[in-house]
Design a protein around this motif. Structure first.
Motif, PDB file in Angstrom:
ATOM      1  N   SER A   2     -18.532   0.111  68.587  1.00  0.00           N
ATOM      2  CA  SER A   2     -18.354  -0.012  67.132  1.00  0.00           C
ATOM      3  C   SER A   2     -17.606   1.184  66.568  1.00  0.00           C
ATOM      4  CB  SER A   2     -19.703  -0.183  66.430  1.00  0.00           C
ATOM      5  OG  SER A   2     -20.611   0.838  66.800  1.00  0.00           O
ATOM      6  N   ALA A  30     -24.346   0.315  65.239  1.00  0.00           N
ATOM      7  CA  ALA A  30     -24.237  -0.956  64.511  1.00  0.00           C
ATOM      8  C   ALA A  30     -25.387  -1.894  64.849  1.00  0.00           C
ATOM      9  CB  ALA A  30     -22.898  -1.629  64.805  1.00  0.00           C
ATOM     10  N   ASP A  60      -4.897  -7.164  66.630  1.00  0.00           N
ATOM     11  CA  ASP A  60      -5.817  -8.173  67.158  1.00  0.00           C
ATOM     12  C   ASP A  60      -5.339  -8.705  68.505  1.00  0.00           C
ATOM     13  OD1 ASP A  60      -7.264  -7.854  64.850  1.00  0.00           O
ATOM     14  OD2 ASP A  60      -6.529  -9.684  63.880  1.00  0.00           O
ATOM     15  N   PHE A 119     -17.581   2.244  62.783  1.00  0.00           N
ATOM     16  CA  PHE A 119     -17.507   1.197  61.775  1.00  0.00           C
ATOM     17  C   PHE A 119     -18.914   0.724  61.427  1.00  0.00           C
ATOM     18  CE2 PHE A 119     -13.261   0.225  63.846  1.00  0.00           C
ATOM     19  CZ  PHE A 119     -12.488   0.595  62.749  1.00  0.00           C
ATOM     20  N   SER A 120     -19.122   0.272  60.206  1.00  0.00           N
ATOM     21  CA  SER A 120     -20.376  -0.387  59.868  1.00  0.00           C
ATOM     22  C   SER A 120     -20.480  -1.667  60.694  1.00  0.00           C
ATOM     23  CB  SER A 120     -20.412  -0.732  58.380  1.00  0.00           C
ATOM     24  OG  SER A 120     -19.456  -1.754  58.096  1.00  0.00           O
ATOM     25  N   ARG A 121     -21.691  -2.212  60.789  1.00  0.00           N
ATOM     26  CA  ARG A 121     -21.855  -3.457  61.541  1.00  0.00           C
ATOM     27  C   ARG A 121     -20.993  -4.563  60.959  1.00  0.00           C
ATOM     28  NH1 ARG A 121     -27.335  -4.032  61.840  1.00  0.00           N
ATOM     29  NH2 ARG A 121     -27.499  -5.307  59.972  1.00  0.00           N
ATOM     30  N   LYS A 122     -20.954  -4.669  59.646  1.00  0.00           N
ATOM     31  CA  LYS A 122     -20.163  -5.716  58.998  1.00  0.00           C
ATOM     32  C   LYS A 122     -18.687  -5.591  59.364  1.00  0.00           C
ATOM     33  CE  LYS A 122     -19.096  -7.594  54.376  1.00  0.00           C
ATOM     34  NZ  LYS A 122     -17.627  -7.392  54.445  1.00  0.00           N
ATOM     35  N   ASP A 123     -18.136  -4.385  59.244  1.00  0.00           N
ATOM     36  CA  ASP A 123     -16.720  -4.190  59.557  1.00  0.00           C
ATOM     37  C   ASP A 123     -16.450  -4.381  61.044  1.00  0.00           C
ATOM     38  OD1 ASP A 123     -16.166  -3.684  56.919  1.00  0.00           O
ATOM     39  OD2 ASP A 123     -16.086  -1.500  57.130  1.00  0.00           O
ATOM     40  N   ALA A 124     -17.345  -3.841  61.885  1.00  0.00           N
ATOM     41  CA  ALA A 124     -17.163  -3.978  63.329  1.00  0.00           C
ATOM     42  C   ALA A 124     -17.190  -5.448  63.745  1.00  0.00           C
ATOM     43  CB  ALA A 124     -18.240  -3.197  64.076  1.00  0.00           C
ATOM     44  N   ASN A 125     -18.124  -6.211  63.179  1.00  0.00           N
ATOM     45  CA  ASN A 125     -18.205  -7.634  63.506  1.00  0.00           C
ATOM     46  C   ASN A 125     -16.955  -8.388  63.066  1.00  0.00           C
ATOM     47  OD1 ASN A 125     -20.719  -7.507  64.716  1.00  0.00           O
ATOM     48  ND2 ASN A 125     -21.843  -8.102  62.878  1.00  0.00           N
ATOM     49  N   GLU A 126     -16.472  -8.084  61.876  1.00  0.00           N
ATOM     50  CA  GLU A 126     -15.276  -8.770  61.376  1.00  0.00           C
ATOM     51  C   GLU A 126     -14.069  -8.487  62.266  1.00  0.00           C
ATOM     52  OE1 GLU A 126     -14.806  -7.506  57.351  1.00  0.00           O
ATOM     53  OE2 GLU A 126     -16.383  -8.833  56.572  1.00  0.00           O
ATOM     54  N   LYS A 127     -13.917  -7.236  62.684  1.00  0.00           N
ATOM     55  CA  LYS A 127     -12.793  -6.872  63.547  1.00  0.00           C
ATOM     56  C   LYS A 127     -12.974  -7.474  64.944  1.00  0.00           C
ATOM     57  CE  LYS A 127     -12.117  -2.511  61.054  1.00  0.00           C
ATOM     58  NZ  LYS A 127     -10.813  -2.836  60.470  1.00  0.00           N
TER      59      LYS A 127
END
Length: 296
Positions: free
Chosen positions: A240, A265, A220, A243-251
């Protein structure tokens, strides 16, 4: 360079929508949208279909400058119109969204652990057309597959060499040396990549402005010293990368100052068979989630 546009690119709290699927990736993008290969038989029909999809996204009331900084276009899209205006003009005049153009011609075969860009024939002519079409900047992608210092050095050298040619034409290049998220020793590759980016950036003329598009790093905030403290680099954006949108957003949300430039994504969940109400609601939710991850 239009200073109003440059200031928006450097400072707006928003993200970049990547709408630049080209010949090779278009069938996959259309299939994800619910358009099967049986629904078109020629490249022209395929590009008609994908322009309809892109037009629907761009014209959506959810697609506004409040959340969207810029949109990356495919060359075919640059030459097409939306409601009688060339796509780039529609984006800026109607939406206040900066138009970017994908200029690379795809990837060369794997060598020294990387895939360089294929030669970009006719680049000068393309850049001249882009300027006439009121394009703000460009994007070009190459890929790092393995931790190979000489390969990574070569990929960055190629990106910056062409980037300087693009900047000399009056456009802002987005330099995109992607690190494959499935590669081994990805963190080590990112270390070599950052060192070489800093080395190449130090050699730029003070007036040359660039953007970077990088994979979301393993560590990070690893790119924080590229995001701040480098006057030549006006923005760092993230792909992205599968990565899925959820994973990409979290990272992405864990990397302060890094904003999205998502493609798959962004379009995740959109369907040609949705009503306009359903489509706009789905796109709005996608945009808001990516925006929220981008402004941390």
């Amino acid at each position: 360079m239009d200073q109003k546009k440059l200031q928006r690119a450097a400072a707006a709290k928003a993200f970049i929508a990547a709408l630049d699927q080209s010949g090779g990736s278009t069938p996959k993008a259309l299939a994800a949208y619910g358009v099967e290969k049986s629904e078109y038989s020629t490249d022209q029909e395929m590009f008609d279909k994908v322009h309809e999809m892109r037009t629907r996204i761009i014209k959506s009331p959810a697609f506004t400058s409040e959340h969207i900084l810029g949109a990356i276009l495919f060359e075919n899209t640059m030459e097409r119109t939306i409601d009688g205006e060339l796509t780039a003009d529609y984006l800026w005049n109607k939406k206040a969204i900066l138009p970017f153009l994908k200029v690379d011609k795809g990837l060369a075969d794997l060598s020294n652990g990387v895939q360089l860009m294929k030669p970009i024939s006719g680049l000068d002519e393309l850049l001249q057309r882009a300027v006439k079409r009121n394009i703000f900047g460009t994007k070009m992608r190459s890929v790092i597959k393995e931790t190979n210092p000489s390969g990574i050095k070569e990929i960055v050298r190629q990106q910056f060499e062409i980037g300087k040619q693009i900047a000399a034409a009056g456009l802002v290049p987005i330099i995109e040396p992607e690190v494959d998220i499935h590669s081994q020793n990805r963190a080590e590759s990112e270390k070599f990549l950052k060192d070489e980016i800093l080395n190449q950036t130090a050699q730029l003329h003070s007036d040359t402005k660039i953007m970077l598009k990088l994979s979301i790093p393993v560590v990070d905030n690893f790119y924080s010293d590229l995001i701040t403290g480098q006057p030549n680099i006006i923005r760092v954006v993230a792909l992205s990368g599968g990565f899925s949108r959820k994973d990409a957003n979290e990272k992405l949300a864990r990397n302060h100052g890094l904003i999205a430039s998502f493609s798959r994504a962004l379009a995740e969940g959109l369907s040609v068979r949705q009503s306009d109400e359903e489509f706009n609601a789905c796109l709005a939710a996608s945009i808001k989630s990516i925006y929220n991850a981008s402004i941390t």
